[in-house]
Design an enzyme around this catalytic site. Structure first.
Site, mmCIF file in Angstrom:
data_model
loop_
_atom_site.group_PDB
_atom_site.id
_atom_site.type_symbol
_atom_site.label_atom_id
_atom_site.label_comp_id
_atom_site.label_asym_id
_atom_site.label_seq_id
_atom_site.Cartn_x
_atom_site.Cartn_y
_atom_site.Cartn_z
ATOM 1 N N GLU A 86 47.552 10.100 43.660
ATOM 2 C CA GLU A 86 47.094 11.188 44.515
ATOM 3 C C GLU A 86 46.378 10.726 45.786
ATOM 4 O O GLU A 86 46.525 11.337 46.836
ATOM 5 C CB GLU A 86 46.141 12.104 43.705
ATOM 6 N N SER A 97 18.281 36.409 -9.633
ATOM 7 C CA SER A 97 17.550 35.462 -10.490
ATOM 8 C C SER A 97 17.356 34.093 -9.859
ATOM 9 O O SER A 97 16.895 33.172 -10.537
ATOM 10 C CB SER A 97 18.304 35.299 -11.818
#
Length: 779
Positions: free
Chosen positions: A77, A336
């Site tokens: 690029e 419980s």
């Protein structure tokens, strides 16, 4: 000449001033904040949230990208990126010549800086737009360094669909971070921003391959890569995952994202591998539940309280089961699950050892009379059996000795979240689930069993400190853990198998609304909740049946512990005897008094005596000293002995009176205590406490419609020999057993009394009402 220089200087100053004014008037647009990533302990992406512009963008720096990608990007690029001022005239001239020669646009002269400027401030494809892009590029170079501009490109470049930035593209297309890109993958991601919609590898793999191969051949043409390296990359297939973000621990991710507005990367302590397996197990297990039921599972590493697995709902987002609600934090009745903490505190208070005799018997005459889950009674049971079987009455017996207020205060001080009226005015009902708590808080408190009694808060993120609060001593924690570490399939277990290292406890809230299972191994603490988020009941689903199987499956997928927790020096083992509950060496007349023996775990070598009910007003002692005639074996009271009569003192251990109906006949008080030798002894011997059961004192009885007689079955606890019954002073039939079938016909107030052979008595009052009978039918 000097005049020219002056004009040039003035022009430079004016140009700089104009640039400064324009920069202030038209500031460079700032990039939209990236999305949020929630990461596992090893950096694996758990869940991502899109940026404000609804693109998937994950922050990344040039140092975090694979070097090969930076190499290909700059070579393809913008080879002069670090040398030009943002605009490369040579590149523009070269592109113009190539386009003119080809008669079409085949090359662009945009630098990386120009592309970033266009991404920050999109421009129209006109000469005016190009000029604006050029000015923005110069402005960009003015404000940012080259590395900062490169970082902007890495985060803003488009990669198809809603993907923005190389990290998001790499994660979504290849399922890995940009730091791990291969040569071929780097080449593809280099060229993809040029035509992101046309070259998407998940939709157009052939187009993507041709574009990628062009980049690879350019690397060879530039003599940056060898022919062999390029050939190897060309053979790599183009394959892409569907661009869908991962969804691991989604409710945890949402929770942390809401707690940290403005954060980009949120780090957790989740183990990605454990989380995947955990979600898979929950998904499979979901098939056995109803469509409206959900689940929550939390896995904590005991060593540092790190949450390694977190499932807040059975199916995230499901509307039927309210999959958007995080049930790890929902306040529900714990059933419980609080019981182990009562046993642990009783151990620390010296009230019990692991096999103390407790009472699972009816609580006649008491205001609070809970029932067991099964509806029946077990009679005398060991503390270990009572805890493993989750019996209600024995643990209520313990809490009454501890004091409900004191016990609740200890839990709150340890960091357990408790809510509801039972916190402000504690009663014994708290231990059976009469308060609210959360799965997350329960898991943190249960870690105390494996952390020498120190409870903690589960840690979700690395920066969170370890918060530890004392709940029980190391010895009480180890004994409680050992009492709960029993194989659920022990009936099928083989001799010589590896020890069962998971201590586990289940719970079911009132009305089958919540099913719980919590487990603690040396390495892990696991919590499971199953139920309906809207609080409606799930009839027939309870902890042992619904939540425990999931707990065991989760434990199986975790790294297995090989050994049990190390035994503290404060814990020893000794043989104890029932009914008194003390160690063998502490028991007098062992052969006669040790009617049952157990191998118990003792804390600080303490073997306390059997507890009795604290709320019973009068209870006969469990250890009785009696003088007996050496010849006849009958009891002789002091002062009643005859001249020359040889007396021996005998120490007799007795079972608690409420346990009598469950005892062998020879173990009951009537058989254990010697009969008086004479009337003198009978008159001086203290009365035994007997109790009428079957009608509560002060009861109001009413005859059901359609009946003429009410039958009431009565029993007497603690009585000796024949019984004489009296109703309102009138004698009833003499009974040889301890039962009476009473028939009531007339309304009124009644007093019922009983006297046994030894003269012990009990009496209760009640009323009976026949009620209105239907009138006879007439024609």
């Amino acid at each position: 000449m000097r005049k020219t220089a002056t004009w040039l200087s003035a022009l430079v100053v004016l140009t700089a001033a104009l640039a400064w004014v324009l920069d202030r008037a038209f500031p460079l647009p700032q990039p939209v904040a990236p999305g949020v990533r929630v990461l596992a302990e090893d950096g694996t992406l758990l869940r991502a949230f899109p940026a404000a512009d609804q693109t998937w963008r994950y922050p990344i720096t040039p140092a975090q990208v694979a070097p090969v990608y930076r190499e290909v990007l700059l070579a393809y690029e913008d080879r002069a990126f670090y040398y030009h001022p943002g605009i490369n005239p040579l590149a523009i001239a070269r592109a113009g010549w190539q386009n003119l020669k080809a008669g079409a646009v085949v090359s662009g002269g945009s630098t990386l800086s120009m592309q970033v400027a266009g991404l920050l401030d999109p421009y129209p494809r006109t000469l005016t737009g190009k000029a604006r892009q050029a000015l923005r590029t110069l402005q960009l170079e003015w404000h940012y360094s080259k590395d900062e501009i490169l970082e902007l490109y890495l985060n803003l470049a488009p990669f198809g669909g809603m993907l923005s930035g190389v990290e998001a593209a790499s994660r979504h297309y290849f399922g890995k971070p940009a730091a791990q890109l291969s040569d071929a993958e780097a080449a593809l991601l280099t060229v993809l921003p040029q035509r992101p919609s046309e070259w998407r590898p998940d939709r157009y793999p052939q187009r993507a391959r041709r574009a990628r191969d062009k980049v690879l051949r350019r690397m060879q043409a530039l003599e940056l890569w060898s022919e062999a390296r390029v050939a190897a990359a060309l053979h790599e297939p183009v394959a892409a995952l569907p661009p869908e973000p991962p969804m691991l621990a989604p409710l945890l991710a949402r929770r942390l994202q809401q707690q940290c507005p403005g954060c980009t990367d949120i780090h957790t302590l989740i183990d990605a591998g454990v989380q995947r397996q955990l979600q898979a197990v929950v998904e499979r297990y979901r098939g056995r539940l109803g469509p409206r039921q959900s689940m929550a599972v939390m896995v904590v590493r005991n060593a540092d309280l790190a949450v390694q697995g977190y499932v807040g709902a059975a199916r995230f987002g499901d509307m039927t089961s309210h999959g958007h609600i995080d049930m790890t934090r929902a306040v529900r009745s714990p059933g419980s699950t609080l019981k182990p903490f009562a046993y642990a505190m009783a151990l620390d208070q010296g009230l019990i050892h692991s096999h103390s005799l407790l009472l699972d018997t009816p609580r006649y005459g008491l205001r609070y009379r809970p029932h067991n889950f099964t509806g029946g009674f077990a009679g005398p049971v060991s503390a270990t059996a009572a805890l493993q079987r989750s019996l209600n009455l024995p643990v209520v017996q313990l809490v009454e000795h501890l004091g409900p207020q004191r016990w609740v205060s200890a839990l709150l001080n340890a960091g357990l979240q408790l809510e509801g009226a039972g916190v402000q005015q504690p009663s014994s009902a708290v231990v059976l689930g009469g308060v609210g708590s959360t799965l997350e808080s329960l898991v943190g408190t249960y870690t105390a069993l494996a952390r020498e009694g120190l409870a903690g808060s589960p840690r979700l993120q690395p920066h969170e400190p370890q918060q530890r609060r004392w709940l029980m001593s190391p010895g009480a924690a180890w004994i409680s853990w050992r009492m709960l570490a029993h194989n659920p399939w022990r009936a099928l277990s083989q001799v010589g198998e590896t020890p069962w290292v998971l201590a586990w406890k289940t719970g079911t809230s009132y009305g089958y609304r919540d099913a719980w299972a919590l487990g603690v191994s040396p390495q892990w603490t696991i919590g499971v909740w199953v139920g309906r988020p809207d609080g409606s009941p799930s009839p027939g689903d309870f902890g042992r049946q619904t939540a425990a199987p999931l707990l065991f499956r989760v434990h199986e997928l975790l790294a297995q512990d090989q050994q049990e927790l190390p035994q503290p020096a404060s814990v020893t083992q000794a043989k104890i005897c029932w009914p008194l509950g003390t160690a063998v060496q502490q028991t007098d007349n062992t052969a006669a008094n040790c009617q049952q023996s157990h191998l118990a775990w003792l804390l600080n070598a303490t073997a306390p005596r059997t507890l009795q009910q604290t709320t019973m007003l009068s209870q006969p002692p469990l250890l009785r000293s009696v003088w007996v005639d050496a010849e006849t074996g009958r009891a002789v009271a002091p002062g009643c002995a005859q001249t020359g009569q040889m007396l021996e003192q005998s120490h007799i251990e007795l079972w608690p009176q409420p346990a009598e109906p469950w005892l062998k006949p020879e173990w009951r008080r009537a058989q254990r205590l010697p009969q008086p030798a004479d009337d003198c002894t009978r008159g001086r011997t203290g009365r035994e406490v007997i109790m009428i059961t079957g009608i509560e004192a002060g009861s109001h009885l009413q005859l059901p419609p359609g009946r003429t007689v009410l039958d009431v079955d009565l029993r007497v606890q603690g009585a000796t020999g024949l019984l004489n019954w009296y109703l309102n002073g009138e004698p009833l039939a003499e009974q040889s057993g301890q039962r009476l079938s009473l028939q009531l016909r007339n309304s009124g107030d009644y007093r019922l009394s009983v006297v046994d052979r030894a003269g012990n008595t009990d009496s209760i009052t009640f009323s009976f009402q026949r009620g209105s009978q239907p009138a006879a039918a007439t024609n």
